[in-house]
Scaffold this motif. Structure first.
Motif, mmCIF file in Angstrom:
data_model
loop_
_atom_site.group_PDB
_atom_site.id
_atom_site.type_symbol
_atom_site.label_atom_id
_atom_site.label_comp_id
_atom_site.label_asym_id
_atom_site.label_seq_id
_atom_site.Cartn_x
_atom_site.Cartn_y
_atom_site.Cartn_z
ATOM 1 N N ARG A 1 38.956 51.393 37.507
ATOM 2 C CA ARG A 1 37.957 51.621 36.460
ATOM 3 C C ARG A 1 38.068 50.573 35.352
ATOM 4 N NH1 ARG A 1 35.397 57.011 34.418
ATOM 5 N NH2 ARG A 1 34.186 56.247 32.651
ATOM 6 N N GLU A 2 39.308 50.285 34.915
ATOM 7 C CA GLU A 2 39.503 49.287 33.860
ATOM 8 C C GLU A 2 38.998 47.919 34.300
ATOM 9 O OE1 GLU A 2 43.394 49.730 31.447
ATOM 10 O OE2 GLU A 2 43.834 50.535 33.445
ATOM 11 N N ILE A 3 39.310 47.557 35.523
ATOM 12 C CA ILE A 3 38.893 46.250 36.038
ATOM 13 C C ILE A 3 37.374 46.164 36.088
ATOM 14 C CG2 ILE A 3 38.938 44.725 38.054
ATOM 15 C CD1 ILE A 3 41.677 46.057 38.743
ATOM 16 N N ILE A 4 36.750 47.198 36.644
ATOM 17 C CA ILE A 4 35.297 47.202 36.805
ATOM 18 C C ILE A 4 34.596 47.163 35.450
ATOM 19 C CG2 ILE A 4 33.359 48.665 37.538
ATOM 20 C CD1 ILE A 4 35.209 49.485 39.935
ATOM 21 N N GLU A 5 35.069 47.958 34.505
ATOM 22 C CA GLU A 5 34.457 47.958 33.179
ATOM 23 C C GLU A 5 34.586 46.582 32.526
ATOM 24 O OE1 GLU A 5 36.084 51.075 30.846
ATOM 25 O OE2 GLU A 5 35.134 52.688 32.005
ATOM 26 N N HIS A 6 35.737 45.944 32.715
ATOM 27 C CA HIS A 6 35.959 44.628 32.116
ATOM 28 C C HIS A 6 35.007 43.586 32.706
ATOM 29 C CE1 HIS A 6 38.083 41.296 30.275
ATOM 30 N NE2 HIS A 6 38.256 40.729 31.466
ATOM 31 N N VAL A 7 34.863 43.585 34.025
ATOM 32 C CA VAL A 7 33.992 42.599 34.675
ATOM 33 C C VAL A 7 32.527 42.900 34.395
ATOM 34 C CG1 VAL A 7 33.306 41.589 36.890
ATOM 35 C CG2 VAL A 7 35.709 42.111 36.451
ATOM 36 N N LYS B 1 40.597 46.737 46.384
ATOM 37 C CA LYS B 1 40.196 45.530 45.644
ATOM 38 C C LYS B 1 38.694 45.272 45.739
ATOM 39 C CE LYS B 1 42.903 42.644 47.766
ATOM 40 N NZ LYS B 1 43.592 43.641 48.628
ATOM 41 N N SER B 2 38.113 45.520 46.923
ATOM 42 C CA SER B 2 36.708 45.147 47.123
ATOM 43 C C SER B 2 35.775 45.883 46.167
ATOM 44 C CB SER B 2 36.287 45.391 48.571
ATOM 45 O OG SER B 2 36.475 46.749 48.937
ATOM 46 N N LEU B 3 36.091 47.131 45.846
ATOM 47 C CA LEU B 3 35.244 47.868 44.900
ATOM 48 C C LEU B 3 35.222 47.199 43.528
ATOM 49 C CD1 LEU B 3 36.012 51.654 45.581
ATOM 50 C CD2 LEU B 3 33.971 50.353 46.205
ATOM 51 N N CYS B 4 36.290 46.457 43.209
ATOM 52 C CA CYS B 4 36.401 45.847 41.886
ATOM 53 C C CYS B 4 35.377 44.744 41.668
ATOM 54 C CB CYS B 4 37.814 45.307 41.675
ATOM 55 S SG CYS B 4 39.084 46.605 41.628
ATOM 56 N N TYR B 5 34.818 44.188 42.757
ATOM 57 C CA TYR B 5 33.719 43.231 42.575
ATOM 58 C C TYR B 5 32.406 43.748 43.147
ATOM 59 C CZ TYR B 5 34.896 41.722 47.397
ATOM 60 O OH TYR B 5 35.164 41.687 48.743
ATOM 61 N N GLN B 6 32.474 44.680 44.102
ATOM 62 C CA GLN B 6 31.230 45.200 44.668
ATOM 63 C C GLN B 6 30.463 46.042 43.654
ATOM 64 O OE1 GLN B 6 32.736 47.195 48.146
ATOM 65 N NE2 GLN B 6 32.726 45.338 49.396
ATOM 66 N N ILE B 7 31.153 46.927 42.949
ATOM 67 C CA ILE B 7 30.459 47.781 41.980
ATOM 68 C C ILE B 7 29.900 46.965 40.805
ATOM 69 C CG2 ILE B 7 30.783 49.635 40.288
ATOM 70 C CD1 ILE B 7 32.413 51.122 42.358
ATOM 71 N N PRO B 8 30.662 46.046 40.195
ATOM 72 C CA PRO B 8 30.046 45.214 39.152
ATOM 73 C C PRO B 8 28.845 44.421 39.658
ATOM 74 C CG PRO B 8 32.426 45.041 39.017
ATOM 75 C CD PRO B 8 32.127 45.814 40.271
ATOM 76 N N SER B 9 28.867 44.004 40.915
ATOM 77 C CA SER B 9 27.713 43.277 41.472
ATOM 78 C C SER B 9 26.485 44.170 41.536
ATOM 79 C CB SER B 9 28.050 42.764 42.877
ATOM 80 O OG SER B 9 29.092 41.823 42.847
ATOM 81 N N LEU B 10 26.699 45.470 41.749
ATOM 82 C CA LEU B 10 25.589 46.417 41.815
ATOM 83 C C LEU B 10 25.110 46.836 40.426
ATOM 84 C CD1 LEU B 10 26.906 48.647 44.745
ATOM 85 C CD2 LEU B 10 25.053 46.988 44.845
ATOM 86 N N VAL B 11 26.000 46.762 39.438
ATOM 87 C CA VAL B 11 25.649 47.205 38.086
ATOM 88 C C VAL B 11 25.059 46.064 37.258
ATOM 89 C CG1 VAL B 11 26.582 48.098 35.911
ATOM 90 C CG2 VAL B 11 27.356 49.063 38.101
ATOM 91 N N ARG B 12 25.650 44.881 37.347
ATOM 92 C CA ARG B 12 25.168 43.748 36.557
ATOM 93 C C ARG B 12 23.884 43.174 37.176
ATOM 94 N NH1 ARG B 12 28.295 40.993 33.005
ATOM 95 N NH2 ARG B 12 27.353 39.005 33.635
ATOM 96 N N PRO B 13 22.984 42.618 36.358
ATOM 97 C CA PRO B 13 21.779 41.984 36.913
ATOM 98 C C PRO B 13 22.146 40.711 37.682
ATOM 99 C CG PRO B 13 21.932 41.612 34.534
ATOM 100 C CD PRO B 13 23.002 42.599 34.876
ATOM 101 N N GLY B 14 21.489 40.497 38.805
ATOM 102 C CA GLY B 14 21.743 39.313 39.609
ATOM 103 C C GLY B 14 22.507 39.643 40.881
ATOM 104 N N VAL B 15 22.994 38.601 41.545
ATOM 105 C CA VAL B 15 23.664 38.713 42.838
ATOM 106 C C VAL B 15 25.136 38.367 42.687
ATOM 107 C CG1 VAL B 15 23.693 37.903 45.240
ATOM 108 C CG2 VAL B 15 21.519 38.025 43.980
#
Length: 658
Positions: free
Chosen positions: A40-46, A62-76
């Motif tokens: 959660r801390e990692i994802i919120e930070h990214v 580990k994969s969730l740490c970049y997959q979820i931010p990719s889905l939340v942030r605008p763009g790819v």
């Protein structure tokens, strides 16, 4: 560089609602109710736009740490992944979750690449996977310039460490991400990094201002065991038959010839096994890798050319028939077992010849003296792990700078080894080496030294008149296996060295202290094979699946359904559902899709796609043929072999895959 996860990066924006959205994505897409550890801390930070360096063990999420931010942030989200051979499976797994994912690599034809490029530019992708080599292509860089990027994820970031165990030169160029797209957050992730490698990742990727997240490297579900090498293939067969019959596993060997012989030995003894090494043609490697990913209960025998990026969650054992070159490599390779958190085994057969061979390889390696010293330091740490009489997990974690207590789940905890004062035997053996060199001007390997100590009048002993030496027969108080253990432990302690192509034994600077009685030599006692093996085996046995007896038939029916479904779709079985999810379904036995949707690992997309089929299986209405059910998670279509960008293991001169 820091490791303090409580210190925020200056200027990182508050996440607020975005953090809530991340939790919703976790539940809706991935089917999980809560984050694990520092996710959660990692994802919120990214999500907030900060850079992150993440050290997290294999299977830690580990994969969730970049997959979820990719889905939340605008763009790819653009993911740099080292193995294009596995990108298709990674993308298939995401698409099964309803995530819009794609990849660009040399396995695609022009039309396929243009389609993915169009999807990227139109904002119709959530994640795009690229090999690091692809970023050398100016066309790819220009494509990224034209689209909107939410983040860069650098997976297997330890590949940037030049003297690490998986160095990839193309990773050195990834500092350009910061230069060309300074406003795009980056997250570098690895499961294997010492303090030195951690620092090199930070420096080479120019992530000095990143926030660092270091999780515990402990994998408590893995039982670490190191056995004295006797007849390694037979020892391996005993492990597979006795503890892991029908389980998926990986067996690592140093040479291609050993891979081929071991795989054939297993097949000849009724174990489904395939070889994998850099000497096989690309199509055969692709077929064998695909079978391993898609079938249940298959064993792959491989060199270290195999494994990085493998996402198969139900590998129940990893075995090494040769000594790994470093603790980092050993940790990463053993970490491919038990990604689903279920009990798994990391087993290594280790003997004197392993030490001799590794020392010879270091002496003959390319690079300067500093490079050889680094290789020697890696080997010394690996030998210390093998020879320890304390908890193996404590020493393993200490190598990565982490403290722990005795684990109760390794061989030295389950069957504590005895130590003894080996000073006198060490003096006898070193004296034999001295007599040969000074009185005869001769150097010999361990076999001849042991024959002299045991007073054996072999043809070679008689030929060189070694029965006339004053040390002839002075070692009859120890068995041959014990003497070979003395040699091995003297090598491990730096009191003996290997020299030349024939592995002859020579003294070191520290040998004199032992000969003069100025240094004691504690040693690990060589175990009695039968008694100790039986004891370790008895304590090691455990139920492979923690299920109530009445749930087992339901679980097997679900696996059979999953196998047929995966075969129809041409994807690995775990892309449909992991075993852990099927176990929970078999235990809970939901009666409605709403109840099924509460099971961990069942997100909205999979519920809509497979919900009714699962309820049919639970109600006994599954339309699958009995024969298909018996086959379980069977093989599916084989992908075409990767082309130009595939990672190629350097070709060594003497049939050794580095």
């Amino acid at each position: 560089m820091g490791v303090d996860v409580d210190v925020d990066v200056d200027g990182a924006p508050e996440t607020g609602g975005a953090a809530d959205e991340a939790v919703q994505v976790l539940r809706r897409v991935f089917g999980y109710d809560a984050f694990r550890g520092s996710q959660r801390e990692i994802i919120e930070h990214v999500v907030g736009g900060g850079d992150a360096v993440v050290l997290m063990p294999t299977g830690g999420g580990k994969s969730l740490c970049y997959q979820i931010p990719s889905l939340v942030r605008p763009g790819v989200g653009v993911v740099i992944s080292p193995l294009i051979a596995l990108m298709q499976d990674q993308v298939d797994a995401l698409r099964a979750l309803g995530v819009r994912a794609g990849f660009l690599n040399s396995t695609q034809d022009l039309e396929e690449r243009r389609l993915v490029e169009a999807e990227f530019l139109a904002g119709e992708l959530d994640l795009l996977y690229l090999a690091p080599e692809r970023l050398r292509v100016e066309q790819t860089v220009q494509l990224l310039d034209r689209g909107k990027i939410s983040l860069f994820a650098i997976d297997e970031a330890h590949c940037v460490a030049q003297w690490g165990h998986d160095f990839r030169p193309d990773y050195l160029a990834l500092s350009m991400l910061h230069d060309r797209w300074p406003d795009v957050p980056r997250i570098a992730l690895t499961a294997t990094a010492t303090e030195a490698t951690h620092g090199e990742i930070t420096s080479r990727l120019r992530m000095a201002d990143a926030r660092h997240f270091v999780a515990s490297f402990d994998r408590p579900n893995i039982q670490y065991r190191i056995a004295a090498k006797s007849e390694p293939k037979k020892q391996l067969l005993e492990l597979v038959r006795g503890e892991h019959a029908g389980d998926a596993g990986i067996v690592y060997c140093l040479s291609r010839a050993s891979v081929e012989k071991t795989a054939q030995f297993l097949v000849d003894n009724g174990v489904a096994a395939v070889p994998y090494h850099a000497g096989l043609d690309a199509r055969t490697r692709a077929e064998n890798q695909a079978r391993f990913l898609r079938e249940d209960g298959l064993v792959v025998v491989a060199t270290i050319a195999f494994g990085m990026g493998i996402d198969k969650p139900d590998v129940r054992f990893v075995a090494h028939l040769d000594l790994p070159k470093s603790v980092e490599g050993y940790y990463q390779e053993t970490g491919r077992a038990g990604r689903d958190g279920q009990p798994s085994t990391a087993w290594l057969a280790y003997g004197l010849q392993d030490v001799v061979q590794q020392r010879k390889m270091i002496d003959g390696s390319e690079g300067d003296e500093a490079h050889r010293r680094r290789l020697s330091a890696h080997l010394d740490a690996m030998l210390a792990l093998c020879e320890t009489v304390a908890c193996r997990r404590v020493r393993l974690l200490a190598y990565f700078g982490q403290e722990s207590g005795p684990c109760g789940n390794c061989d030295t905890c389950l069957a504590p080894p005895q130590t003894w004062d080996g000073t006198v035997p060490a003096q006898k053996l070193l004296s034999t080496v001295v007599r040969l060199q000074r009185e005869r001007g001769q150097k010999f390997g361990a076999g001849q030294i042991v024959d002299i100590l045991l007073g054996r009048k072999t043809a070679k002993v008689i030929q060189f008149d070694h029965d006339a030496l004053s040390v002839f027969g002075i070692g009859e108080d120890l068995r041959e296996a014990e003497w070979r253990g003395v040699v091995r432990q003297l090598l491990a302690q730096g009191l003996l060295a290997v020299e030349g192509d024939y592995g002859t034994l020579v003294l070191t600077e520290a040998s004199g202290e032992v000969l003069r009685g100025q240094r004691e030599v504690p040693m690990r006692r060589e175990p009695e094979k039968a008694a100790r093996a039986a004891k370790a085996k008895a304590k090691a046995k455990r139920a492979p699946v923690d299920l109530p007896e009445e749930a087992l038939p339901v679980f097997e029916a679900l696996r059979a359904w999953r196998g047929r479904t995966a075969k129809e779709q041409g994807v690995p079985a775990y892309v449909i559902f992991h075993d852990a999810t099927l176990r929970e379904i078999a235990t809970v036995r939901p009666g409605t899709t709403a109840e099924l949707g509460t099971v961990s690992g069942v997100g909205e997309s999979k519920l809509a796609k497979y919900g009714e089929q699962i309820l049919d299986v639970l109600a006994g209405r599954d339309a699958g043929e009995a024969g298909e059910a018996a086959a379980g998670d069977g093989p599916a279509k084989t992908p075409e072999p990767p082309a130009a960008e595939e990672d190629v293991v350097p070709e060594p001169p003497d049939d050794i895959d580095w």
